[in-house]
Structures are given as C-alpha cells and as structure tokens.
Design a protein around this motif. Sequence first.
Motif, PDB file in Angstrom:
ATOM      1  N   GLY A   1      -5.278  -1.422  -5.408  1.00  0.00           N
ATOM      2  CA  GLY A   1      -4.472  -2.608  -5.157  1.00  0.00           C
ATOM      3  C   GLY A   1      -5.086  -3.901  -5.650  1.00  0.00           C
ATOM      4  N   PRO A   2      -6.337  -4.235  -5.294  1.00  0.00           N
ATOM      5  CA  PRO A   2      -6.919  -5.495  -5.772  1.00  0.00           C
ATOM      6  C   PRO A   2      -6.949  -5.603  -7.295  1.00  0.00           C
ATOM      7  N   GLU A   3      -7.226  -4.484  -7.973  1.00  0.00           N
ATOM      8  CA  GLU A   3      -7.262  -4.507  -9.436  1.00  0.00           C
ATOM      9  C   GLU A   3      -5.871  -4.649 -10.039  1.00  0.00           C
ATOM     10  N   LEU A   4      -4.834  -4.359  -9.241  1.00  0.00           N
ATOM     11  CA  LEU A   4      -3.448  -4.495  -9.698  1.00  0.00           C
ATOM     12  C   LEU A   4      -2.799  -5.778  -9.169  1.00  0.00           C
ATOM     13  N   GLY A   5      -3.596  -6.654  -8.611  1.00  0.00           N
ATOM     14  CA  GLY A   5      -3.085  -7.937  -8.141  1.00  0.00           C
ATOM     15  C   GLY A   5      -2.451  -7.896  -6.764  1.00  0.00           C
ATOM     16  N   MET A   6      -2.681  -6.811  -6.009  1.00  0.00           N
ATOM     17  CA  MET A   6      -2.117  -6.688  -4.667  1.00  0.00           C
ATOM     18  C   MET A   6      -3.109  -7.206  -3.615  1.00  0.00           C
ATOM     19  N   PHE A   7      -2.633  -7.264  -2.385  1.00  0.00           N
ATOM     20  CA  PHE A   7      -3.422  -7.570  -1.188  1.00  0.00           C
ATOM     21  C   PHE A   7      -3.968  -8.994  -1.173  1.00  0.00           C
ATOM     22  N   LYS A   8      -3.363  -9.890  -1.933  1.00  0.00           N
ATOM     23  CA  LYS A   8      -3.790 -11.283  -1.868  1.00  0.00           C
ATOM     24  C   LYS A   8      -3.366 -11.930  -0.550  1.00  0.00           C
TER      25      LYS A   8
ATOM     26  N   THR B   1       0.818  -1.212   0.000  1.00  0.00           N
ATOM     27  CA  THR B   1       0.000   0.000   0.000  1.00  0.00           C
ATOM     28  C   THR B   1       0.852   1.262   0.000  1.00  0.00           C
ATOM     29  N   LEU B   2       1.991   1.259   0.715  1.00  0.00           N
ATOM     30  CA  LEU B   2       2.841   2.452   0.726  1.00  0.00           C
ATOM     31  C   LEU B   2       3.445   2.696  -0.648  1.00  0.00           C
ATOM     32  N   TYR B   3       3.843   1.618  -1.343  1.00  0.00           N
ATOM     33  CA  TYR B   3       4.389   1.788  -2.690  1.00  0.00           C
ATOM     34  C   TYR B   3       3.319   2.356  -3.627  1.00  0.00           C
ATOM     35  N   LEU B   4       2.114   1.809  -3.569  1.00  0.00           N
ATOM     36  CA  LEU B   4       1.050   2.291  -4.444  1.00  0.00           C
ATOM     37  C   LEU B   4       0.792   3.777  -4.220  1.00  0.00           C
TER      38      LEU B   4
ATOM     39  N   GLY C   1       0.595   6.106  -7.697  1.00  0.00           N
ATOM     40  CA  GLY C   1       0.298   7.224  -6.811  1.00  0.00           C
ATOM     41  C   GLY C   1       0.971   8.515  -7.215  1.00  0.00           C
ATOM     42  N   HIS C   2       1.747   9.092  -6.307  1.00  0.00           N
ATOM     43  CA  HIS C   2       2.306  10.422  -6.543  1.00  0.00           C
ATOM     44  C   HIS C   2       3.195  10.493  -7.780  1.00  0.00           C
TER      45      HIS C   2
ATOM     46  N   TRP D   1      -5.409  11.577  -4.457  1.00  0.00           N
ATOM     47  CA  TRP D   1      -5.038  10.628  -5.494  1.00  0.00           C
ATOM     48  C   TRP D   1      -4.144   9.525  -4.922  1.00  0.00           C
ATOM     49  N   GLY D   2      -3.196   9.883  -4.074  1.00  0.00           N
ATOM     50  CA  GLY D   2      -2.324   8.866  -3.490  1.00  0.00           C
ATOM     51  C   GLY D   2      -3.100   7.813  -2.733  1.00  0.00           C
ATOM     52  N   LEU D   3      -4.082   8.248  -1.951  1.00  0.00           N
ATOM     53  CA  LEU D   3      -4.893   7.290  -1.196  1.00  0.00           C
ATOM     54  C   LEU D   3      -5.828   6.515  -2.118  1.00  0.00           C
ATOM     55  N   TYR D   4      -6.375   7.178  -3.127  1.00  0.00           N
ATOM     56  CA  TYR D   4      -7.176   6.463  -4.126  1.00  0.00           C
ATOM     57  C   TYR D   4      -6.333   5.402  -4.827  1.00  0.00           C
ATOM     58  N   ALA D   5      -5.071   5.725  -5.125  1.00  0.00           N
ATOM     59  CA  ALA D   5      -4.188   4.756  -5.785  1.00  0.00           C
ATOM     60  C   ALA D   5      -4.021   3.494  -4.938  1.00  0.00           C
ATOM     61  N   GLU D   6      -4.011   3.652  -3.618  1.00  0.00           N
ATOM     62  CA  GLU D   6      -3.942   2.478  -2.752  1.00  0.00           C
ATOM     63  C   GLU D   6      -5.152   1.577  -2.973  1.00  0.00           C
ATOM     64  N   SER D   7      -6.317   2.186  -3.169  1.00  0.00           N
ATOM     65  CA  SER D   7      -7.544   1.403  -3.327  1.00  0.00           C
ATOM     66  C   SER D   7      -7.550   0.587  -4.609  1.00  0.00           C
TER      67      SER D   7
END
Length: 602
Positions: free
Chosen positions: A473-480, A426-429, A435-436, A465-471
């Motif tokens: 994550g699932p669409e980018l294959g993260m948080f599995k 999430t921090l990277y996103l 993100g930024h 935008w940075g926080l939206y970018a975290e959201s």
Amino acid sequence: MRVTALLIAASLFAITPALAQTPAPATPATAETPSTRLAALFAQSDADNLKRNPLGLLFRGDTSRAGELGEVITDAAYAAEKRAAENELKALAAIDRATLSADEQVSYDTFKWQRETDLAGLQPALLAATAPRPVDHFFGFHNFFAELQSGESAAPFKVLKDYEDALLRSDQFTLLLDLAVLRFRQGMKTGVVQPKLVVNNVIDQLNNLTAGGVDGSIMMKPVQKFPDSISAADQARLKASYTRMVGQRVNPALIRMRDFLKVEYLPVARDGVGLSAMPGGPDLYRYLVASSTTTNLSPDEIHNIGLAEVARILKGMDEVKARVGFQGDRPAFFTHLRTDPRFKFATAQAMGDSFRAVGSRVDLVVGQMFSTLPKSPLEIKPVPPHREKTDAAGSYNSGTPDGKRPGIFYFNSYDLPSRSNYGTETLYLHEAAPGHHFQISLAQENEKLPNFQRFGGNTAYAEGWGLYAESLGPELGMFKDPYQLQGRYEDEMLRAMRLVVDTGLHSKGWGRDQAIEYMLANSSMSRTDAVAEVERYIAIPSQALAYKIGQLTISRLRAKAEAALGPKFDIKGFHAQVLMTGALPMAVLEAKIDRWIAQGGR
C-alpha cells in the motif's frame, strides 16, 4: 477474505484443488527425455483429473461436459483419487529430477508436494474424519451449486445447450444432497459429526435457499431473463422445466436435508467446536495445518507466532491513535472506530463506489511495481444475499484465461452499520489489484506453465500473496490517511489473530465465545465480523492460518533478496519470480528465490 474459485474442489474432495481451460494434449508416448516425460505426466494428470472432475472444465470456460457434476463424496470417487495420486507419484519418481531445467524442477517439486498432500489426506484414518462431514456453512456444495445455477457464476446461460446442461446438473444435485445425508448418518455411528453451531448455520442457509419457493429461488434466475438467441417456444418450455425441477426435485431435496439435520442430526452433533473434541480430530488438524500452510510448523509454534504478531501490530495501532490525537485508551479507541458514524457507509452502493475509487487510483501506479499486468477484466459486486450473513468481508472469484468471464471482487454489505469505511484500501489491495486478481489471472494467462500450475494452487501462497499485496500500500500511494493506515493494521491484525484463535479452537480447547472476545479485545472489528470469522474457523479448521504464514514467508524472502542484491534488487523482477510460475509451496518458492539471488537477480 477468500478465493472462491480456487477452493470449490476442496469443498467436494479432500484433495488439492485444480480448477480452470481445456487440458493440454498429452505428449506422445514415445517421449524419451526427462523433460518430455515430465510434460507428458503433467498433461496426462490434468486430463485424467478433468475426466474425474468435469466441473474443473466448466470453471476454465469449457462447456463440453457442463451437464455433469462428476462422481463426488462416494467411496469410489475417493478410491479413484487415491489411485491417481499413487500412480502419478510413482511416474514422477521415475523421472531424474537432476537433469531437468530450473523451471522444470520447480514444477516437479510443486507437483510432488501437491500429490503427496492429496494422498495423505486420502488415507483411511483421515478420510474417516472428513468424509462423514460433507457439508458445512462455508464450503457446502448446497451454496456452491445454487450460485453455479444462478447465471452469475462460472456456468454460462447464453445458448440453448447451457440451459439444458443446467437441468442435467440439477437432477444430479438432488442425488448428491441425498448422498450427503447418508454420509452424515455414517458419521453419527462413529461420532465424527459437525459442531451444533455449524449445523445450525447450514440449516439457516437451507432455509434461505428455499424460503422464496420456486419463483424466489436463485436457481430460477436464468429463466427470468433469456438471451435473444433462445426462441419464444424454447423459453416457455425451459421455464416450465425449471419450475418442475426446482419445485419437484431441488427444493424438496434441500428441505429433506434441512429436516434431517434439524430433527435427527442436530441432537447428536457435538457441543465442542474444536477438532480436538472429535474422534480422529487431533491427527486431522495436524494434517490440515501442514496442508494449509505448506510448512512443518506445529500448532503450538503457529500459536506463538500469532501472539508475537498481535503484540507488534498493537504498537502500530497505538501510533495511529496518537497521530489522530485520540484522547483515551486503546479499548476506547476501538469503540470509537466501531461506533462513530463517519466510519460507516451510507448505502451498499456507496460501499461499492468506494472500492471502485480505490481501484482507479491503484490502476494509475501499479505498473511501476509489476512487469506483467493481467489481461482479464475485473468487476466489483456485492456478495449475493443468500450467503452474505456467513460470508467474509470480501472474496474473489476468478475469471477465465480468455477474459470472457471477468474476475469478480465481492464485497459484503450485510449488516451495513457494522462495516467500516477505513478498510477499503487494504481490502481492495488484497482481493483485487495487486492481490488475488493479479496472482490468479497472471498464472492462468501464462500458457507456458503446466495446467496444474496455471489453475491449481495452495492457500498459503494464494492468501499469503493477498496479504503481502496489502503491505504494498505505501509504495502504491495508499494509507496516507491515518484511518486507512489503521484499516491496514486491522486487516493485518485479523490475520495475526487467526494464528492464535484457530490453533486455540482446535488444539487448545478454546470455545467460541472465548475466541470472539479475544478478537474484539485486540481490534476494532464489529461483533458481527468477529462472530462470522470465528464460526468460519470452526467450520474450516486451519485454512485461516495460511494467510499470515504465507505473507511472512514472502515478506522475508523479499527482505532477503533486497539485502543480498543491494542496488541490483528490482521489485518488478522479484514480483515476477513470485507470480509467474503459479502457486508454489513455501519451500519451493524459497528455493526459487534463493536461486534468483544467486544469479544476481536476473
């Protein structure tokens, strides 16, 4: 998390930042149409701003005036900014908005919001509550300047002129430090003073900057390793000049400020940490809330939004706890997350490598959601040691539009045992991609935009935008991994708690310890992180509100577009609408998305 380059001007002036390449040439005075008059106004405004604030040129990669800091924190500087805002708003009002194209209307409305916000902050009552507090531990120009001179920031050290310019800047910096002391003295007479907590943190930073003497100064780094283009004779001369400058001018000025703060200022600094405890503080906080969020929400409304978001996110955390089979209540789960060795990084290198691994995974799929990708490269580095104690967990420093200076994602490895590895995705996103690094680079690289849209901004948009970018994550294959999902909830919780804590501190009489305990009770963040966060909100009121308010707006607009467009909704198109006109106030962004929906998402 913060966007370093976008906020530098805010640390020097009470105005909206506008940083970054050379100004566009002004449109000829014979321009007659509303469109050409608007373009001429934008070009002239940008050129005039850079004349007043030459550091903006340096951050755009233009070194033509790199030896100048410009006039800052003086009455004359504030008066010049006020005149500029008044004149530019008058010129804008003379242009018929209705005759402009849709994109021009977006630019018109954004410029109008920015300059009206700038002007409001420069009115006597608000200026009286800001100018006498020129330095804090988060945006203090003592830290900013040290990094600028280190060879690891926007100022290059590649040719002889770069080194000479840095010497000129250093001489001006010493005068600026002494001027800041005069501003502090002004506040001592009116009761407009910093909290003791902030003063002690600044004293610590000044100690860190001078503790190594001359040889250990971060500002000596450029003369410890020269490029081959600098002759041996010039190297010897420059090293001697830098030694004299740091030893006889810069360090003594830093020490003078430290001693003043410690001996004279600290005893009269306020015990209360909130703005409500300072003359003019309540009005200033309401202004800062409006400026940071770009909305008309009141502190009470934001506080209640935060409470609702905290309750929602806690439910998600409880679902993760059940999914991993943890036996125990929520506080026990938080303690487990804070203390179990498997959630810690072995070394700072391992921490950086984990972010690089996430970046490699994101790079493979991010093109599925964005029609335009940044050209600017991205580097991942640890936060410099002199500011790591008080810095955020992560931050982003923008590169230049031509890519010669990359964007940098800084991760904080201070007190490594307090850092958790389940927040890497999430921090990277947020800080990097998408993100930024995406948001700032895509605006800078879009030469069709006026410079104030390419290089300026507002916190609600940038951090939203940075926080939206975290959201995403699932669409980018993260948080599995459920623990990485917990990391996502933790970061979202941080932003939700900020709504509660910032407004609590500055409008409801909360104290530092109350705010820290609230954050520890509703997340697994370490005490080190909670302390740094709360002390940040004390130093820079309202800034932390922007993240969640901006994200809620962007997420709501996406949901609105998906519902209205149905199968016609295109995620790449939506992201292009949000990103490709630079940072917009929330109301302007919403109007733009509504128009896109009305046009069928085309």
